[in-house]
Design an enzyme around this catalytic site. Structure first.
Site, PDB file in Angstrom:
ATOM      1  N   ARG A  52       0.852  -1.192   0.000  1.00  0.00           N
ATOM      2  CA  ARG A  52       0.000   0.000   0.000  1.00  0.00           C
ATOM      3  C   ARG A  52       0.889   1.244   0.000  1.00  0.00           C
ATOM      4  NH1 ARG A  52       1.723   1.930   3.934  1.00  0.00           N
ATOM      5  NH2 ARG A  52       0.508   3.811   3.630  1.00  0.00           N
ATOM      6  N   GLN A 210      -2.828   2.847   9.783  1.00  0.00           N
ATOM      7  CA  GLN A 210      -1.495   2.918   9.137  1.00  0.00           C
ATOM      8  C   GLN A 210      -0.527   3.773   9.966  1.00  0.00           C
ATOM      9  OE1 GLN A 210      -4.410   3.334   7.559  1.00  0.00           O
ATOM     10  NE2 GLN A 210      -4.344   2.662   5.448  1.00  0.00           N
ATOM     11  N   ASP A 251      -2.213  10.764  -2.567  1.00  0.00           N
ATOM     12  CA  ASP A 251      -2.540   9.715  -3.546  1.00  0.00           C
ATOM     13  C   ASP A 251      -2.821  10.261  -4.933  1.00  0.00           C
ATOM     14  OD1 ASP A 251      -3.206   8.551  -0.773  1.00  0.00           O
ATOM     15  OD2 ASP A 251      -3.011   6.841  -2.129  1.00  0.00           O
ATOM     16  N   ASN A 261      -5.724  12.383   0.038  1.00  0.00           N
ATOM     17  CA  ASN A 261      -4.851  11.550   0.882  1.00  0.00           C
ATOM     18  C   ASN A 261      -5.748  10.801   1.857  1.00  0.00           C
ATOM     19  OD1 ASN A 261      -2.220  10.623   1.687  1.00  0.00           O
ATOM     20  ND2 ASN A 261      -2.443  11.824   3.548  1.00  0.00           N
ATOM     21  N   LYS A 262      -5.131   9.968   2.662  1.00  0.00           N
ATOM     22  CA  LYS A 262      -5.862   9.127   3.609  1.00  0.00           C
ATOM     23  C   LYS A 262      -6.924   9.909   4.357  1.00  0.00           C
ATOM     24  CE  LYS A 262      -5.649   5.688   4.003  1.00  0.00           C
ATOM     25  NZ  LYS A 262      -6.646   4.830   3.288  1.00  0.00           N
TER      26      LYS A 262
HETATM   27  O1  MRU Z   1      -4.867   3.271   1.882  1.00  0.00           O
HETATM   28  P1  MRU Z   1      -3.374   3.489   1.898  1.00  0.00           P
HETATM   29  O2  MRU Z   1      -2.721   2.975   3.130  1.00  0.00           O
HETATM   30  O3  MRU Z   1      -2.720   2.974   0.639  1.00  0.00           O
HETATM   31  O4  MRU Z   1      -3.225   5.067   1.899  1.00  0.00           O
HETATM   32  C1  MRU Z   1      -1.952   5.612   1.840  1.00  0.00           C
HETATM   33  C2  MRU Z   1      -1.915   7.080   1.936  1.00  0.00           C
HETATM   34  O5  MRU Z   1      -2.920   7.744   2.032  1.00  0.00           O
HETATM   35  C3  MRU Z   1      -0.559   7.704   1.795  1.00  0.00           C
HETATM   36  O6  MRU Z   1      -0.472   8.878   2.531  1.00  0.00           O
HETATM   37  C4  MRU Z   1      -0.292   8.005   0.319  1.00  0.00           C
HETATM   38  O7  MRU Z   1      -0.529   6.872  -0.472  1.00  0.00           O
HETATM   39  C5  MRU Z   1       1.085   8.483   0.081  1.00  0.00           C
HETATM   40  S1  MRU Z   1       2.309   7.234   0.336  1.00  0.00           S
HETATM   41  C6  MRU Z   1       3.819   7.957   0.006  1.00  0.00           C
END
Ligand code: MRU
Length: 370
Positions: A52, A210, A251, A261-262
């Site tokens: 991820r 995370q 993202d 982002n998350k």
């Molecule tokens: O759902 P995830 O764990 O893949 O989400 C990840 C994030 O939101 C990160 O902040 C993003 O992908 C950047 S990783 C350098």
């Protein structure tokens, strides 16, 4: 525990037949690698977040494309292209929001379409292997560059700075170093004392944790003075004056600087604005999607309700049958962003012009989710 920076997040196996990923769903309690060579297994590993983080998903997409293309049993180039198109579309359907997945698949496919004439299928397979390895290697250098720009900001703030982050955008989310945590790794390389010169506050990051499971693990194994806080504590910590800067990953960034982002990131940005804490987004240029004018066009992944109501709890903790909201990401308005740190420099408002000056342009898309 081993320093997380020494763990490979995603690599091509020595024989070039599998993609090897660190299963992040088991961290921090178990360090287990999975060797994947079937389309369904690679798809599942991305969907279930075994691998991820936007750049790491992109690298996995590149390796996945090559490995599955290598298994195609034909010498007919047209048939090879048709089957590669199917592979690209299938892998791309695993997660929609992080543009890095479709970016890497598009990059692999563009190489195939541009270079297939005059090559045999066997030669084309070798070329695709090289491209997938390039994507992986470039990601390491890109993360280091982001880290170097972020480190300049830490230097300006001075030793003893408190850094807040949300989700995990560290080494586990990329081929190595990360984006939002890369400045910390670079500061350590410059001799900063991990116990006194840096204090890192990791939002727990409900519902998949995370921040607590991955960012706190990374920072702690690097020896850094690290704190986990529930997401609803970010305002308390910022008000206390402990936070000098916020670094988050992303993202997908739209041309105007809005970014996904998350889930929970936009709330952090709003609070940061209120307390005057500088808020920086760390992103490889492959995360900037110049084909989207604003964040309104970003497709937000919706995930299963059980992640909210059952996961991590001994017993279900919400009443059966209750409605559940579970968007995996949210979009933060560009007006809340101090700067976007890329491998090419730090973009500031107006972001579109800033990106264009850095040479960031829309890419040719063969596949994407809107
Ligand atoms: O759902 P995830 O764990 O893949 O989400 C990840 C994030 O939101 C990160 O902040 C993003 O992908 C950047 S990783 C350098």
């Amino acid at each position: 525990m081993a320093n997380a920076l020494n763990l490979d997040t995603v690599v091509l196996s020595e024989d070039g037949k599998s993609v090897v990923i660190l299963d992040q769903t088991l961290l921090p309690n178990e360090t287990k690698y999975l060797s994947l060579n079937k389309a369904e297994d690679i798809w599942e590993a991305i969907y279930k977040l075994r691998v991820r983080g936007a750049p790491a998903i992109g690298v996995t997409g590149g390796f996945g494309y090559y490995i599955l293309a290598d298994q195609i049993d034909t010498e007919d180039m047209d048939e090879f292209v048709t089957k590669c198109t199917e592979i690209m579309e299938y892998l791309n359907s695993s997660r929609p929001t992080a543009v890095n997945l479709s970016w890497a698949l598009n990059r692999m496919h563009a190489v195939l379409l541009a270079e297939k004439d005059g090559k045999t299928v066997a030669e084309m397979k070798e070329r695709l292997k090289k491209e997938s390895i390039d994507i992986w290697q470039e990601d390491i250098q890109i993360s280091r560059n982001i880290g170097a720009y972020g480190y300049e900001l830490l230097e300006q703030l001075g030793k003893g700075v408190g850094v807040m982050t949300h989700c995990n955008a560290g080494t586990l989310a990329t081929a190595k170093y990360g984006t939002a945590l890369a400045p910390i790794y670079i500061a350590l390389e410059h001799g900063w004392d991990p116990k006194n010169d840096l204090h890192v506050y990791c939002d727990e990051t409900r519902p998949l944790l995370q921040g607590a499971r991955l960012s706190a693990y990374e920072m702690q194994t690097a020896g850094v003075d690290t704190y986990v806080q529930c997401d609803n504590m970010a305002s308390y910590t910022m008000k206390s004056g402990k936070i000098g800067i916020i670094f988050v990953g992303c993202d997908r960034v739209a041309a105007n600087g809005d970014f996904a982002n998350k889930i929970g990131t936009s709330g952090v940005a709003i609070i940061a604005k209120h307390y005057g804490v500088p808020f920086y987004v760390c992103a490889p240029s492959s995360t900037i999607d110049m084909t989207l004018e604003s964040g309104d066009e970003i497709h937000i992944e919706q995930r299963k309700p059980e992640e909210v109501t059952e996961m991590w709890y001994e017993k279900r903790m919400a009443p059966e049958g209750v409605g559940v909201v579970n968007p995996a990401f949210d979009v933060t308005d560009h007006s809340l962003v101090t700067g976007i740190i890329t491998e090419k420099g730090i973009a500031t408002a107006p972001f579109k012009e800033s990106f264009e000056k850095m040479g960031i342009r829309p890419i040719e898309k063969y596949v994407d989710r809107k």
